[in-house]
Design a protein around this motif. Structure first.
Motif, PDB file in Angstrom:
ATOM      1  N   THR A 120       0.814  -1.213   0.000  1.00 11.80           N
ATOM      2  CA  THR A 120       0.000   0.000   0.000  1.00 11.80           C
ATOM      3  C   THR A 120       0.852   1.269   0.000  1.00 11.80           C
ATOM      4  O   THR A 120       0.574   2.210  -0.746  1.00 11.80           O
ATOM      5  CB  THR A 120      -0.953   0.007   1.206  1.00 11.80           C
ATOM      6  OG1 THR A 120      -1.748  -1.178   1.155  1.00 11.80           O
ATOM      7  CG2 THR A 120      -1.859   1.214   1.203  1.00 11.80           C
ATOM      8  N   ALA A 121       1.896   1.302   0.800  1.00  9.43           N
ATOM      9  CA  ALA A 121       2.745   2.498   0.870  1.00  9.43           C
ATOM     10  C   ALA A 121       3.406   2.782  -0.478  1.00  9.43           C
ATOM     11  O   ALA A 121       3.445   3.936  -0.931  1.00  9.43           O
ATOM     12  CB  ALA A 121       3.812   2.332   1.953  1.00  9.43           C
ATOM     13  N   THR A 122       3.898   1.752  -1.123  1.00 12.57           N
ATOM     14  CA  THR A 122       4.536   1.923  -2.427  1.00 12.57           C
ATOM     15  C   THR A 122       3.521   2.367  -3.467  1.00 12.57           C
ATOM     16  O   THR A 122       3.789   3.276  -4.271  1.00 12.57           O
ATOM     17  CB  THR A 122       5.239   0.621  -2.860  1.00 12.57           C
ATOM     18  OG1 THR A 122       6.289   0.337  -1.931  1.00 12.57           O
ATOM     19  CG2 THR A 122       5.813   0.734  -4.262  1.00 12.57           C
ATOM     20  N   THR A 123       2.339   1.758  -3.451  1.00 14.45           N
ATOM     21  CA  THR A 123       1.299   2.129  -4.416  1.00 14.45           C
ATOM     22  C   THR A 123       0.904   3.590  -4.251  1.00 14.45           C
ATOM     23  O   THR A 123       0.826   4.341  -5.234  1.00 14.45           O
ATOM     24  CB  THR A 123       0.070   1.220  -4.256  1.00 14.45           C
ATOM     25  OG1 THR A 123       0.474  -0.138  -4.473  1.00 14.45           O
ATOM     26  CG2 THR A 123      -1.020   1.597  -5.241  1.00 14.45           C
ATOM     27  N   ILE A 124       0.682   4.020  -3.013  1.00 18.12           N
ATOM     28  CA  ILE A 124       0.303   5.421  -2.766  1.00 18.12           C
ATOM     29  C   ILE A 124       1.432   6.361  -3.181  1.00 18.12           C
ATOM     30  O   ILE A 124       1.196   7.395  -3.811  1.00 18.12           O
ATOM     31  CB  ILE A 124      -0.097   5.624  -1.292  1.00 18.12           C
ATOM     32  CG1 ILE A 124      -1.423   4.895  -1.022  1.00 18.12           C
ATOM     33  CG2 ILE A 124      -0.207   7.102  -0.941  1.00 18.12           C
ATOM     34  CD1 ILE A 124      -1.788   4.798   0.442  1.00 18.12           C
ATOM     35  N   ALA A 125       2.672   5.989  -2.864  1.00 19.48           N
ATOM     36  CA  ALA A 125       3.815   6.826  -3.250  1.00 19.48           C
ATOM     37  C   ALA A 125       3.927   6.915  -4.772  1.00 19.48           C
ATOM     38  O   ALA A 125       4.154   7.993  -5.320  1.00 19.48           O
ATOM     39  CB  ALA A 125       5.106   6.268  -2.656  1.00 19.48           C
ATOM     40  N   LEU A 126       3.749   5.798  -5.461  1.00 19.33           N
ATOM     41  CA  LEU A 126       3.832   5.813  -6.922  1.00 19.33           C
ATOM     42  C   LEU A 126       2.723   6.676  -7.527  1.00 19.33           C
ATOM     43  O   LEU A 126       2.963   7.413  -8.489  1.00 19.33           O
ATOM     44  CB  LEU A 126       3.768   4.391  -7.481  1.00 19.33           C
ATOM     45  CG  LEU A 126       5.009   3.527  -7.240  1.00 19.33           C
ATOM     46  CD1 LEU A 126       4.747   2.088  -7.673  1.00 19.33           C
ATOM     47  CD2 LEU A 126       6.227   4.091  -7.956  1.00 19.33           C
ATOM     48  N   LEU A 127       1.526   6.588  -6.969  1.00 27.25           N
ATOM     49  CA  LEU A 127       0.431   7.438  -7.463  1.00 27.25           C
ATOM     50  C   LEU A 127       0.781   8.915  -7.277  1.00 27.25           C
ATOM     51  O   LEU A 127       0.590   9.730  -8.181  1.00 27.25           O
ATOM     52  CB  LEU A 127      -0.873   7.092  -6.746  1.00 27.25           C
ATOM     53  CG  LEU A 127      -1.482   5.725  -7.085  1.00 27.25           C
ATOM     54  CD1 LEU A 127      -2.637   5.411  -6.144  1.00 27.25           C
ATOM     55  CD2 LEU A 127      -1.921   5.672  -8.531  1.00 27.25           C
TER      56      LEU A 127
END
Length: 150
Positions: A120-127
């Motif tokens: 989740t943290a990586t996905t939010i950061a990538l977004l």
């Protein structure tokens, strides 16, 4: 072939071509400066995210390196510049069409992070990192497409 501008002065075809070429170069130059700013901002934001614990590990265990953010940001910024210059050349309303195109492409670019298999943290950061260069490039290029010459 001659044309008459708003002041009633007849301008030959060469003067119109030179002005248009100057404008194309100005948009491209502005775009490349904005691309450099977008690369720096995105890479710094990725470094900051990594510093607070985002691992940027995607499906398959690969970790996205900081240089990867710079390269991808640079590549797609250049794509945006090419779109802006093409619209300036072939569209009657280049700024408006550019904004619609760029915002649409930015929205589409949000799909891969959602499919990356990352936490989740990586996905939010990538977004968020998709929005950083968009907030630099889109307004800058749109503004340069709106500027009147002459």
């Amino acid at each position: 072939m001659n044309s008459m501008d708003d002041t009633g002065v007849v301008a030959g075809p060469a003067s119109g071509r030179a002005s248009h070429t100057h404008r194309l170069r100005r948009v491209a130059g502005t775009g490349f400066l904005a691309a450099l700013a977008a690369i720096v901002a995105t890479t710094l934001a990725a470094a900051l995210a990594r510093a607070v614990g985002v691992d940027f590990e995607v499906d398959g265990g690969e970790t996205i390196p900081l240089a990867g953010f710079a390269v991808v940001t640079g590549f797609f910024s250049v794509v945006g510049i090419v779109i802006a210059v093409a619209l300036l050349r072939w569209s009657a309303r280049p700024a408006e069409r550019f904004v619609w195109t760029a915002v649409s492409l930015t929205a589409i670019s949000m799909v891969p992070p959602l499919l990356s298999g990352a936490n989740t943290a990586t996905t939010i950061a990538l977004l968020g990192l998709h929005l950083v260069p968009a907030t630099v490039m889109i307004p800058t290029l749109a503004r340069s497409l709106r500027v009147r010459t002459g």
